[in-house]
Design an enzyme around this catalytic site. Structure first.
Site, PDB file in Angstrom:
ATOM      1  N   PHE A  95       0.833  -1.204   0.000  1.00  0.00           N
ATOM      2  CA  PHE A  95       0.000   0.000   0.000  1.00  0.00           C
ATOM      3  C   PHE A  95       0.863   1.246   0.000  1.00  0.00           C
ATOM      4  O   PHE A  95       1.871   1.318   0.705  1.00  0.00           O
ATOM      5  CB  PHE A  95      -0.902   0.022   1.238  1.00  0.00           C
ATOM      6  CG  PHE A  95      -1.589   1.342   1.464  1.00  0.00           C
ATOM      7  CD1 PHE A  95      -2.739   1.678   0.773  1.00  0.00           C
ATOM      8  CD2 PHE A  95      -1.056   2.265   2.350  1.00  0.00           C
ATOM      9  CE1 PHE A  95      -3.356   2.903   0.963  1.00  0.00           C
ATOM     10  CE2 PHE A  95      -1.659   3.499   2.548  1.00  0.00           C
ATOM     11  CZ  PHE A  95      -2.815   3.820   1.855  1.00  0.00           C
ATOM     12  N   ALA A 150       3.760  -0.927   3.919  1.00  0.00           N
ATOM     13  CA  ALA A 150       3.056   0.355   3.848  1.00  0.00           C
ATOM     14  C   ALA A 150       4.040   1.508   3.706  1.00  0.00           C
ATOM     15  O   ALA A 150       4.962   1.640   4.517  1.00  0.00           O
ATOM     16  CB  ALA A 150       2.194   0.563   5.094  1.00  0.00           C
ATOM     17  N   GLU A 151       3.838   2.321   2.688  1.00  0.00           N
ATOM     18  CA  GLU A 151       4.613   3.557   2.504  1.00  0.00           C
ATOM     19  C   GLU A 151       3.634   4.701   2.616  1.00  0.00           C
ATOM     20  O   GLU A 151       2.758   4.872   1.776  1.00  0.00           O
ATOM     21  CB  GLU A 151       5.324   3.533   1.143  1.00  0.00           C
ATOM     22  CG  GLU A 151       6.374   4.622   1.015  1.00  0.00           C
ATOM     23  CD  GLU A 151       5.847   5.853   0.304  1.00  0.00           C
ATOM     24  OE1 GLU A 151       5.467   6.825   1.018  1.00  0.00           O
ATOM     25  OE2 GLU A 151       5.815   5.855  -0.918  1.00  0.00           O
ATOM     26  N   CYS A 152       3.779   5.486   3.689  1.00  0.00           N
ATOM     27  CA  CYS A 152       2.711   6.416   4.080  1.00  0.00           C
ATOM     28  C   CYS A 152       3.106   7.891   4.028  1.00  0.00           C
ATOM     29  O   CYS A 152       2.541   8.705   4.751  1.00  0.00           O
ATOM     30  CB  CYS A 152       2.240   6.073   5.489  1.00  0.00           C
ATOM     31  SG  CYS A 152       1.794   4.352   5.705  1.00  0.00           S
TER      32      CYS A 152
END
Length: 487
Positions: free
Chosen positions: A208, A231-233
């Site tokens: 994501f 996850a890269e947010c």
């Protein structure tokens, strides 16, 4: 049910796409399961050949694909071309290095395991779900897709609803290289489509990219099936200018890192910390260069309309106590935002603590590089960062101590263009890695095998018939090997 993708600069319809519901997503995952089995059976060598074919097809379609990125995001065509070129280099690296990184290899067993042969390999997971962003609709998701495919998985890709055409086209081009089975599929839609993909128990991992808040919702959907997630947010990246920096080069890099792609870059520059003795000359360079950059010419519009409200709020918050040296609240003129530079903004303000995702920067004077580093690290985010200094050893020390997944020295965002380097963050910037060997392993499961080659005479340790003397021999051997202290 369908929805339109729009050009954010003109409001014109770029394409109309289906809103895939949970049933449609489930059918795609079912097809992907069958495709994954076939893709894994092909073997690493044949997958490598097919992926290099895919790379060639993407390269042959570079111009029209970049045009589609331009139409759906509004970014300049030159920036879209750069995005596709970086995508091609990563696809090439993943295809060429997957077998070396993931293939079976022997590992040492140690003296206690002298009679064993041990091997380690990384096996495909099966179906990987990728949920992509709109700011880099090809490069960012392909950082997961390329590595997942190279690791032997099938992929179901849900692109952003703002850039669905890019996602559809990536799957269409892949089908030209691999026509037999739908190893890469795209499902389009809104949040419900992504939720259906993340919540499907047949999806073995989700990659994501998006906001921290959305990542938490995706994680909740994955948690129901214990589906792991990378996850890269996003981030609130810091840029440190040390006393011995090349100030012209630092200002140029700082400005590009902050304004390119209209500031809509997860590793874009948002906070700048400048050592006191070079603060004034650095600001002169920065303001001079900023005066030549224009929204709508050097960078495009704000792609997501709702982001304009966040950018406006952060600018208004910054100028309450800080000094605007370039632009201000009037810089927000939808769908564009002109460059904004504000000095002396308190560290507890929204403009410093929250991700702005627009062409704005805050600049602060610090006593020295130590204070700059402390302020840079006092953030919930930790994705990327930058250090400018002529002192190689000092710059390396600052870079290593910066709380981020990656740091650039005397350049900006350069780590993202190196395929062999892993990419990802800490804290509110997420976890897990894409790119490089770590990115390949992210989409595979380690398989360990120990095979007994011969029985150890007089040391049958894993048996109820073990004699007391065998245990004593083991104790003596371990004491000889490990009982001596090192001084």
């Amino acid at each position: 049910m369908t929805f339109d993708s729009l050009n954010p600069a003109t409001g014109e319809v770029v394409g109309t796409h289906p809103q895939h519901d949970a049933e449609a997503v489930g059918l795609a995952v079912a097809r992907a399961e069958q495709a994954a089995a076939w893709w894994a059976e092909l073997g690493a060598g044949e997958r490598r050949r097919r992926l290099l074919d895919y790379k060639a097809i993407v390269t042959q379609n570079l111009r029209p694909l970049a045009e589609l990125v331009h139409q759906e995001t509004g970014k300049p065509r030159g920036d879209a071309v750069l995005e596709i070129v970086l995508t091609i280099t990563h696809l090439d690296w993943a295809a060429r290095n997957a077998e070396k990184v993931l293939g079976r290899r022997r590992v040492a067993t140690g003296l206690v395991g002298l009679n064993l042969a041990a091997t380690l390999e990384y096996l495909p997971l099966g179906v990987v779900g990728v949920i992509g962003p709109w700011n880099y609709p090809v490069f960012t998701p392909m950082g997961s897709i390329s590595y997942a495919l190279a690791a032997g998985n099938a992929v179901v890709f849900k692109p952003s609803e703002l850039t669905p055409g890019c996602g559809v086209r990536l799957a269409e081009l892949f089908a030209q290289a691999v026509p037999e089975h739908p190893v890469l599929q795209t499902v389009t839609g809104l949040g419900e489509t992504g939720a259906a993909l993340a919540g499907d128990p047949r999806v073995k991992k989700v990659a994501f990219t998006g906001s921290t808040a959305t990542a938490k919702r995706v994680m909740a959907a994955c948690a129901r099936n214990l589906t792991p997630i990378v996850a890269e947010c996003g981030g609130k990246d810091a840029f440190i200018v040390d006393a011995d920096a090349d100030l012209r080069a630092a200002a140029d890099a700082c400005l590009w890192g902050a304004l390119s792609n209209a500031g809509q870059t997860c590793v874009g520059v948002e906070r700048v910390y400048v050592v006191d003795q070079v603060y004034e000359p650095f600001m002169r360079e920065l303001k001079e260069l900023a005066s030549t950059v224009k929204a709508g010419e050097h960078y495009g519009p704000i792609t997501m309309p709702a982001q304009l409200d966040i950018i406006r709020r952060h600018i208004e918050d910054a100028v309450k106590t800080g000094k605007a040296v370039k632009g201000g609240p009037e810089s927000v003129r939808a769908p564009y935002v002109d460059p904004v530079i504000v000095e002396d903004v308190p560290e507890d303000s929204a403009a410093v603590r929250e991700e702005t995702f627009g062409p704005t920067i805050t600049v602060r004077r610090t006593r020295d590089a130590k204070e700059a580093l402390e302020l840079a690290n006092a953030s919930a985010y930790g994705l990327g960062g930058t250090v400018f200094s002529r002192d190689t050893r000092g710059a390396m020390r600052l870079a290593r101590l910066m709380r981020s997944g990656a740091t650039a020295i005397n350049s900006v965002i350069s780590f993202a263009g190196v395929p062999s380097l892993p990419f990802g963050g800490v804290g509110d910037s997420g976890f897990g890695r894409i790119h490089g060997a770590d990115g390949l392993r992210e989409f595979a499961r380690p398989k360990a095998i120990a095979r007994q080659r011969f029985a150890l005479p007089g040391m049958n340790l894993t048996s109820f018939s073990r004699a007391p003397g065998e245990l004593e021999r083991l104790i003596r051997m371990v004491t000889i090997l490990h009982g001596r202290r090192k001084h």
